[in-house]
Design an enzyme around this catalytic site. Structure first.
Site, PDB file in Angstrom:
ATOM      1  N   HIS A 143      37.588  43.650  46.232  1.00  0.00           N
ATOM      2  CA  HIS A 143      37.726  42.431  45.434  1.00  0.00           C
ATOM      3  C   HIS A 143      37.382  42.635  43.934  1.00  0.00           C
ATOM      4  O   HIS A 143      37.108  41.834  43.125  1.00  0.00           O
ATOM      5  CB  HIS A 143      36.904  41.200  45.880  1.00  0.00           C
ATOM      6  CG  HIS A 143      37.325  40.760  47.256  1.00  0.00           C
ATOM      7  ND1 HIS A 143      38.527  40.086  47.318  1.00  0.00           N
ATOM      8  CD2 HIS A 143      36.753  40.669  48.384  1.00  0.00           C
ATOM      9  CE1 HIS A 143      38.754  39.561  48.539  1.00  0.00           C
ATOM     10  NE2 HIS A 143      37.900  40.149  49.294  1.00  0.00           N
ATOM     11  N   ASP A 171      46.767  43.535  40.164  1.00  0.00           N
ATOM     12  CA  ASP A 171      45.804  42.701  40.953  1.00  0.00           C
ATOM     13  C   ASP A 171      44.885  41.903  40.103  1.00  0.00           C
ATOM     14  O   ASP A 171      44.566  42.532  39.004  1.00  0.00           O
ATOM     15  CB  ASP A 171      44.789  43.474  41.831  1.00  0.00           C
ATOM     16  CG  ASP A 171      44.036  42.635  42.666  1.00  0.00           C
ATOM     17  OD1 ASP A 171      44.791  41.962  43.729  1.00  0.00           O
ATOM     18  OD2 ASP A 171      43.025  42.226  42.407  1.00  0.00           O
ATOM     19  N   GLU A 197      41.341  39.157  39.374  1.00  0.00           N
ATOM     20  CA  GLU A 197      40.436  38.344  39.964  1.00  0.00           C
ATOM     21  C   GLU A 197      40.226  36.915  39.128  1.00  0.00           C
ATOM     22  O   GLU A 197      40.423  37.036  38.020  1.00  0.00           O
ATOM     23  CB  GLU A 197      38.815  39.252  39.770  1.00  0.00           C
ATOM     24  CG  GLU A 197      39.018  40.415  40.740  1.00  0.00           C
ATOM     25  CD  GLU A 197      39.111  40.340  42.085  1.00  0.00           C
ATOM     26  OE1 GLU A 197      39.089  39.203  42.740  1.00  0.00           O
ATOM     27  OE2 GLU A 197      39.798  41.199  42.676  1.00  0.00           O
ATOM     28  N   ASP A 254      41.601  47.268  43.915  1.00  0.00           N
ATOM     29  CA  ASP A 254      42.426  46.537  44.876  1.00  0.00           C
ATOM     30  C   ASP A 254      43.975  47.108  44.486  1.00  0.00           C
ATOM     31  O   ASP A 254      44.722  47.167  45.390  1.00  0.00           O
ATOM     32  CB  ASP A 254      42.452  45.052  44.810  1.00  0.00           C
ATOM     33  CG  ASP A 254      41.229  44.693  45.546  1.00  0.00           C
ATOM     34  OD1 ASP A 254      40.402  45.472  46.044  1.00  0.00           O
ATOM     35  OD2 ASP A 254      41.048  43.427  45.640  1.00  0.00           O
TER      36      ASP A 254
END
Length: 570
Positions: free
Chosen positions: A174, A33, A35, A179
């Protein structure tokens, strides 16, 4: 055809791992994952955090997490969403340090992400900017998988937060690693759901995520009763009509793929819509499955098998048996004392006959003559291209000598007559700069050579009353009994089994085969050629009988005349 001799326990065929696919329990996944500062790397958005979890068999093998300095200010709304501030990333490594480390962590894994195009898109873009070759990762998208596996009344949508609330104790926030951990739980839950549907390998999961219509997926149960064994499958309508015949080393996996994988061929989609049941024919060996498929296609002429559209469009060149023999093109081989070679496609047969007529001055007319014909000569006789038996210009003995030379070229080495004669003509045409005409004669010669080679190969097997041959198999040996070019029996001789009693039992129960005529096999030509290819494989051994491929004759001339197979294949 498959035989289980009474003195031997039943043969169990265990497909290889390549045939069955990679079990999910043995596949290593890297759930990742990211960001970022925005939604599009192409528009300048950067990665601010990478989190990943490596798993196999339900166990966590390792975790990877790092903030990333994007070398730009993080937008305020992103900070509100993720909690990542400029201060937090100021001392973090840049992407040129992070990406190689992540790729090393994920090496050899299947990449998993929720909305995978987003995460993999950023990673691929970063690799491109850094000049790093992107590995050929296989990718699994849990959002797509959830959309296929879950019903609307189970979850209102497939957002990670929604799925995690149902399947995980981790609440997505987030942040990349959190996540990724939530995605791991979702992935495991989806695998459990698919397991109840019989999906147990990565290949089956990948097929399951393909775009398939609800109507097509609803017929997936048609594969539930099929075994994981090699053989043939028949799609049938409700009235029993066979729609399609196929073969596979794993019947259940192959048939299931028709209902879980996007089928781009419109006719196959149409076939699946009509199908109401699938019948399996389990086979001992891959050769037996191939042969059974050919026979079933020939028997049923399924409308959705391309090979069944024009099954009778094959031609043979015939040297007739009559007082003044001639060449003709026929569609059947009879027991009439004539000489045959082939089979050809019709156009190739016509080309081959042209090459033979150029080399031998046998008559080309179709008139039936008695022993002493009396007719006016034709134009070919006047041009010296026919010995002209019609007007008595040649006696039976001299004409018979010409026919014998033609017969020798048909069944033996054509070099002395056909090849040399046509090559001389090609040389003359090329010297006159008639290159297209020379090329046309090259193609005619190649058509004849291909058909002659095919005929010689078929005859080498159809003349053998019985061959028993063996090839190595993962469980021992696969044994085939071949009679007059037809597969009469097949089985697996398992390790530790007494060889000769088993082989004798297999031979005793093999199909009785009546010989056919000339090079035509006692069955389908395609079946005999499949057997020939199997016999020519490395490691095949003859247990009984003798056979040799006739490579010494026509085949040695072909290399010089390899042309477009689509025009001259026979």
């Amino acid at each position: 055809m498959t035989v289980d001799p009474p003195s031997v326990s039943a043969v169990v065929i265990q497909p290889t791992f390549d045939d069955l696919g990679r079990p999910l329990l043995d596949t290593t996944f890297c759930v990742v994952d990211l960001e970022t500062t925005g939604g599009s790397p192409a528009k300048g958005s950067k990665i601010t955090e990478v989190g990943a979890v490596k798993i196999r068999g339900g166990e966590v093998l390792g975790e990877f997490q790092t903030l990333v300095n994007p070398d730009e200010s993080i937008p305020a709304f992103i900070t509100v969403l993720t909690g990542i501030t400029d201060q937090m990333v100021i001392d973090a490594p840049r992407i040129d340090e992070v990406l190689p480390s992540f790729l090393e962590f994920a090496h050899g894994c299947v990449l998993v992400a929720h909305n995978a195009p987003f995460d993999t898109g950023f990673l691929r873009h970063a690799a491109g900017e850094l000049g790093i070759s992107w590995p050929r990762f296989e990718v699994l998208d849990t959002a797509v998988l959830a959309r296929r596996a879950l019903l609307r009344d189970e979850v209102p949508n497939v957002k990670l937060a929604t799925l995690a609330a149902k399947f995980s104790e981790v609440t997505p926030d987030h942040r990349a690693l959190t996540d990724a951990r939530a995605t791991v739980d979702v992935l495991h839950a989806l695998f459990e759901r698919l397991g109840s549907l019989g999906v147990t390998t990565f290949e089956e999961v990948r097929d399951f995520t393909a775009a398939v219509s609800p109507a097509q997926r609803a017929k997936r149960h048609l594969a539930d009763h099929l075994p994981d064994a090699p053989g043939v499958y028949l799609f049938r309508r409700s009235d029993g009509e066979v729609l399609y015949v196929g073969t596979s080393r794993s019947l259940r996996r192959r048939v299931r793929s028709y209902f879980t994988r996007a089928e781009t061929r419109s006719r196959m989609g149409e076939m699946i819509a009509l199908a109401e049941r699938v019948d399996p024919v389990v086979c001992a060996t891959a050769l037996e499955a191939q042969v059974r498929e050919l026979r079933l296609i020939d028997e049923h002429r399924p409308p959705y098998n391309r090979r069944s559209k024009f099954p009778d469009r094959q031609s043979w060149i015939k040297l007739t048996s009559e007082p003044w023999p001639r060449l003709s093109i026929v569609t059947r081989v009879l027991d009439d004392g004539a000489d045959y070679i082939g089979p050809f496609r019709r156009a190739a047969a016509e080309s081959a006959v042209a090459a033979l007529h150029e080399s031998f001055r046998v008559r080309q007319c179709t008139t039936r003559f008695g022993k002493v014909p009396r007719r006016s000569p034709c134009a070919l006789a006047e041009l010296g291209r026919c010995l002209s038996p019609c007007d008595g210009s040649v006696d039976a003995e001299r004409y018979g000598d010409e026919v014998q030379r033609l017969r020798d070229a048909l069944h033996g080495d054509p070099a002395a007559h056909v090849v040399r004669h046509v090559e001389d003509k090609m040389t003359q045409l090329a010297a006159a700069e008639r290159f297209e005409d020379a090329g046309a004669w090259r193609d005619r010669l190649a058509a004849f050579l291909r058909g002659s080679r095919r005929s010689q190969r078929l005859r080498s097997l159809t003349e053998q009353p019985q061959l028993v041959a063996a090839a190595p198999h993962e469980d021992g040996w696969e044994i085939h009994v071949v009679r007059h070019g037809r597969l009469a029996a097949a089985g697996i001789l398992r390790r530790g089994t007494a060889t000769w009693p088993w082989v004798e039992s297999l031979v005793a129960s093999a199909e009785t085969v009546t010989p056919s005529h000339g090079p035509c096999p006692s069955g389908l030509v395609e079946e005999t050629e499949a057997i020939l290819r199997w016999l020519e494989q490395p490691g095949v051994r003859l247990i009984e009988g003798s056979w040799a491929s006739p490579r010494w004759s026509t085949a040695r001339h072909l290399d010089r005349y390899e042309v477009d197979r689509s025009m001259l294949a026979v």
